[in-house]
Design a protein around this motif. Structure first.
Motif, PDB file in Angstrom:
ATOM      1  N   MET A   1      26.367  27.394  24.917  1.00 18.90           N
ATOM      2  CA  MET A   1      27.213  28.239  25.712  1.00 18.90           C
ATOM      3  C   MET A   1      26.523  29.593  25.831  1.00 18.90           C
ATOM      4  O   MET A   1      25.835  30.030  24.912  1.00 18.90           O
ATOM      5  CB  MET A   1      28.569  28.384  25.018  1.00 18.90           C
ATOM      6  CG  MET A   1      29.422  29.457  25.625  1.00 18.90           C
ATOM      7  SD  MET A   1      31.103  29.612  24.990  1.00 18.90           S
ATOM      8  CE  MET A   1      30.959  29.444  23.269  1.00 18.90           C
ATOM      9  N   TYR A   2      26.705  30.229  26.963  1.00 17.36           N
ATOM     10  CA  TYR A   2      26.190  31.579  27.114  1.00 17.36           C
ATOM     11  C   TYR A   2      27.202  32.440  27.850  1.00 17.36           C
ATOM     12  O   TYR A   2      28.111  31.937  28.504  1.00 17.36           O
ATOM     13  CB  TYR A   2      24.835  31.598  27.833  1.00 17.36           C
ATOM     14  CG  TYR A   2      24.892  31.236  29.293  1.00 17.36           C
ATOM     15  CD1 TYR A   2      25.141  32.205  30.257  1.00 17.36           C
ATOM     16  CD2 TYR A   2      24.677  29.935  29.715  1.00 17.36           C
ATOM     17  CE1 TYR A   2      25.184  31.878  31.604  1.00 17.36           C
ATOM     18  CE2 TYR A   2      24.720  29.594  31.051  1.00 17.36           C
ATOM     19  CZ  TYR A   2      24.972  30.574  31.992  1.00 17.36           C
ATOM     20  OH  TYR A   2      25.030  30.246  33.314  1.00 17.36           O
ATOM     21  N   ILE A   3      27.028  33.748  27.701  1.00 15.62           N
ATOM     22  CA  ILE A   3      27.864  34.701  28.416  1.00 15.62           C
ATOM     23  C   ILE A   3      26.973  35.805  28.967  1.00 15.62           C
ATOM     24  O   ILE A   3      26.039  36.258  28.302  1.00 15.62           O
ATOM     25  CB  ILE A   3      28.956  35.302  27.508  1.00 15.62           C
ATOM     26  CG1 ILE A   3      29.854  36.249  28.304  1.00 15.62           C
ATOM     27  CG2 ILE A   3      28.366  35.990  26.305  1.00 15.62           C
ATOM     28  CD1 ILE A   3      31.094  36.701  27.581  1.00 15.62           C
ATOM     29  N   ASN A   4      27.240  36.179  30.198  1.00 15.28           N
ATOM     30  CA  ASN A   4      26.566  37.325  30.799  1.00 15.28           C
ATOM     31  C   ASN A   4      27.453  38.546  30.579  1.00 15.28           C
ATOM     32  O   ASN A   4      28.625  38.529  30.926  1.00 15.28           O
ATOM     33  CB  ASN A   4      26.347  37.109  32.296  1.00 15.28           C
ATOM     34  CG  ASN A   4      25.341  36.028  32.556  1.00 15.28           C
ATOM     35  OD1 ASN A   4      24.313  35.942  31.903  1.00 15.28           O
ATOM     36  ND2 ASN A   4      25.628  35.164  33.498  1.00 15.28           N
ATOM     37  N   VAL A   5      26.887  39.586  29.971  1.00 12.57           N
ATOM     38  CA  VAL A   5      27.632  40.798  29.665  1.00 12.57           C
ATOM     39  C   VAL A   5      27.255  41.872  30.678  1.00 12.57           C
ATOM     40  O   VAL A   5      26.078  42.204  30.839  1.00 12.57           O
ATOM     41  CB  VAL A   5      27.328  41.278  28.227  1.00 12.57           C
ATOM     42  CG1 VAL A   5      28.073  42.563  27.916  1.00 12.57           C
ATOM     43  CG2 VAL A   5      27.693  40.181  27.221  1.00 12.57           C
ATOM     44  N   ASP A   6      28.257  42.395  31.338  1.00 15.90           N
ATOM     45  CA  ASP A   6      28.077  43.430  32.360  1.00 15.90           C
ATOM     46  C   ASP A   6      28.168  44.801  31.694  1.00 15.90           C
ATOM     47  O   ASP A   6      29.202  45.154  31.133  1.00 15.90           O
ATOM     48  CB  ASP A   6      29.154  43.287  33.422  1.00 15.90           C
ATOM     49  CG  ASP A   6      29.079  44.323  34.527  1.00 15.90           C
ATOM     50  OD1 ASP A   6      28.171  45.186  34.508  1.00 15.90           O
ATOM     51  OD2 ASP A   6      29.943  44.281  35.423  1.00 15.90           O
ATOM     52  N   THR A   7      27.091  45.580  31.754  1.00 12.68           N
ATOM     53  CA  THR A   7      27.075  46.913  31.146  1.00 12.68           C
ATOM     54  C   THR A   7      27.021  48.009  32.209  1.00 12.68           C
ATOM     55  O   THR A   7      26.723  49.162  31.899  1.00 12.68           O
ATOM     56  CB  THR A   7      25.878  47.068  30.190  1.00 12.68           C
ATOM     57  OG1 THR A   7      24.661  46.972  30.936  1.00 12.68           O
ATOM     58  CG2 THR A   7      25.901  46.019  29.094  1.00 12.68           C
ATOM     59  N   VAL A  51      23.854  36.458  26.336  1.00  9.22           N
ATOM     60  CA  VAL A  51      23.921  36.042  24.938  1.00  9.22           C
ATOM     61  C   VAL A  51      24.143  34.531  24.916  1.00  9.22           C
ATOM     62  O   VAL A  51      25.020  34.030  25.626  1.00  9.22           O
ATOM     63  CB  VAL A  51      25.103  36.729  24.204  1.00  9.22           C
ATOM     64  CG1 VAL A  51      25.169  36.276  22.752  1.00  9.22           C
ATOM     65  CG2 VAL A  51      24.993  38.233  24.304  1.00  9.22           C
ATOM     66  N   TYR A  52      23.332  33.824  24.133  1.00  4.71           N
ATOM     67  CA  TYR A  52      23.508  32.385  23.944  1.00  4.71           C
ATOM     68  C   TYR A  52      24.158  32.149  22.589  1.00  4.71           C
ATOM     69  O   TYR A  52      23.732  32.735  21.585  1.00  4.71           O
ATOM     70  CB  TYR A  52      22.163  31.660  23.980  1.00  4.71           C
ATOM     71  CG  TYR A  52      21.534  31.636  25.344  1.00  4.71           C
ATOM     72  CD1 TYR A  52      21.848  30.632  26.248  1.00  4.71           C
ATOM     73  CD2 TYR A  52      20.613  32.605  25.725  1.00  4.71           C
ATOM     74  CE1 TYR A  52      21.269  30.598  27.509  1.00  4.71           C
ATOM     75  CE2 TYR A  52      20.036  32.585  26.986  1.00  4.71           C
ATOM     76  CZ  TYR A  52      20.365  31.579  27.860  1.00  4.71           C
ATOM     77  OH  TYR A  52      19.799  31.554  29.104  1.00  4.71           O
ATOM     78  N   LEU A  53      25.182  31.310  22.542  1.00  3.84           N
ATOM     79  CA  LEU A  53      25.890  31.009  21.302  1.00  3.84           C
ATOM     80  C   LEU A  53      25.818  29.521  21.010  1.00  3.84           C
ATOM     81  O   LEU A  53      25.885  28.702  21.915  1.00  3.84           O
ATOM     82  CB  LEU A  53      27.366  31.420  21.427  1.00  3.84           C
ATOM     83  CG  LEU A  53      27.633  32.875  21.774  1.00  3.84           C
ATOM     84  CD1 LEU A  53      29.121  33.095  21.996  1.00  3.84           C
ATOM     85  CD2 LEU A  53      27.100  33.794  20.700  1.00  3.84           C
TER      86      LEU A  53
END
Length: 82
Positions: A1-7, A51-53
């Motif tokens: 699973m991954y998530i793209n984090v918007d900064t 981030v990959y989890l």
């Protein structure tokens, strides 16, 4: 699973290079403590990162587990102004 984090809300400047990000994973339930990868930043830019989890025992980690546990990524970014 991954998530793209918007900064993008941090308004980092692209002309100053990529910020250095420090991250952690939080949420409820014991399962959040069984995840690896929550401190590694991939594909960083001035607008975000990925981030990959993964579960430490099994490659399977369904997004529903993260949603049910209310998981979220804590992050801070630092950019040099020199």
């Amino acid at each position: 699973m991954y998530i793209n984090v918007d900064t993008s809300s941090a308004n980092f400047r692209s002309d100053l290079g990529t910020p250095v990000y420090v991250i952690s994973l939080s949420g409820s339930g014991a399962k959040v403590g069984e995840v690896v990868g929550a401190a590694a930043v991939y594909e960083p830019t001035d607008r975000g990162f990925r981030v990959y989890l993964q579960h430490f025992r099994d490659a399977s980690l369904p997004p529903s587990q993260a949603q049910e546990g209310g998981w979220y990524v804590n992050w801070t970014g630092v950019q040099s102004i020199d």
